[in-house]
Design a protein around this motif. Structure first.
Motif, PDB file in Angstrom:
ATOM      1  N   UNK A 170      -8.731  -6.247   0.434  1.00  9.42           N
ATOM      2  CA  UNK A 170      -8.482  -6.068  -0.995  1.00  9.42           C
ATOM      3  C   UNK A 170      -8.968  -4.701  -1.480  1.00  9.42           C
ATOM      4  N   UNK A 171     -10.110  -4.244  -0.957  1.00 11.88           N
ATOM      5  CA  UNK A 171     -10.612  -2.912  -1.322  1.00 11.88           C
ATOM      6  C   UNK A 171      -9.632  -1.826  -0.888  1.00 11.88           C
ATOM      7  N   UNK A 175      -7.653   0.778  -3.208  1.00 12.05           N
ATOM      8  CA  UNK A 175      -7.735   2.232  -3.015  1.00 12.05           C
ATOM      9  C   UNK A 175      -6.352   2.853  -2.878  1.00 12.05           C
ATOM     10  N   UNK A 176      -5.454   2.184  -2.157  1.00 10.56           N
ATOM     11  CA  UNK A 176      -4.090   2.694  -1.998  1.00 10.56           C
ATOM     12  C   UNK A 176      -3.357   2.733  -3.331  1.00 10.56           C
ATOM     13  N   UNK A 181      -1.229   6.023  -7.813  1.00  5.33           N
ATOM     14  CA  UNK A 181      -1.012   6.196  -9.248  1.00  5.33           C
ATOM     15  C   UNK A 181      -1.538   7.515  -9.770  1.00  5.33           C
ATOM     16  N   UNK A 182      -2.274   8.257  -8.969  1.00  8.07           N
ATOM     17  CA  UNK A 182      -2.832   9.542  -9.417  1.00  8.07           C
ATOM     18  C   UNK A 182      -2.074  10.681  -8.836  1.00  8.07           C
TER      19      UNK A 182
END
Length: 182
Positions: A170-171, A175-176, A181-182
């Motif tokens: 999940x982490x 992170x992906x 999104x940035x």
């Protein structure tokens, strides 16, 4: 740190003595049994750890114990040296260091696998095989349930950590998503 170095130095000496007599496994088994016995008896443990009891008294007690139960000669001599030097309190650390030295000599590594649920035997065997391939050693694992894990497992073997838990997945997904999104 100093106690670990001391324990390792004594363990190395004991392993060398035991190797000379070809009794490494016997010495390890007897040493482990002694440590377990001492740990489970608070009176004995207190006696061994006490700085107020003179080494001479500890030597006498160790001589009586050795005479009563009979041990490998190299272990007998080793225990008497520890008693004379006031180092019997380090016996547990010495036993752990001895196991590390013996494991290294036999190409064995040990570790702990934490999982959310009890793992079936076939899954344990698969994990041991995979970790053995990754480390290039024979692997001996102990298994523990960890209610903190949502699912999957985490294996700590030597200096390696194999994390296949749901939390780590999940982490990584988080992170992906954050990166994309940035």
């Amino acid at each position: 740190m100093k106690n670990m170095m001391l324990a390792h130095r004594y363990a190395k000496a004991l392993y060398s003595l035991a190797s000379d007599q070809n009794e490494q496994d016997l010495v390890f088994n007897q040493l482990t049994l002694l440590c377990t016995t001492f740990q489970n008896d608070k009176e004995i443990d207190s006696f061994l750890q006490s700085p107020t009891i003179r080494p001479v008294e500890k030597v006498k007690a160790m001589e009586k114990l050795i005479q009563a139960i009979g041990l490998a000669k190299s272990l007998e001599n080793f225990l008497l040296v520890l008693a004379k030097k006031g180092r019997l309190g380090a016996l547990e650390g010495i036993q752990r260091a001895y196991q590390e030295i013996a494991d290294e000599a036999h190409g064995v590594t040990r570790g702990v696998v934490r999982s959310a649920t009890v793992l079936p035997p076939e899954e344990r065997k698969r994990i041991e095989t995979l970790v053995g391939r990754a480390t290039g050693k024979q692997v001996i694992l102990s298994y523990k349930e960890d209610p903190e894990l949502l699912g999957g497992l985490v294996a700590h073997v030597g200096s390696f950590t194999f994390d296949d838990s749901l939390t780590s997945h999940l982490k990584r997904i988080n992170e992906q998503i954050t990166r994309s999104t940035h």
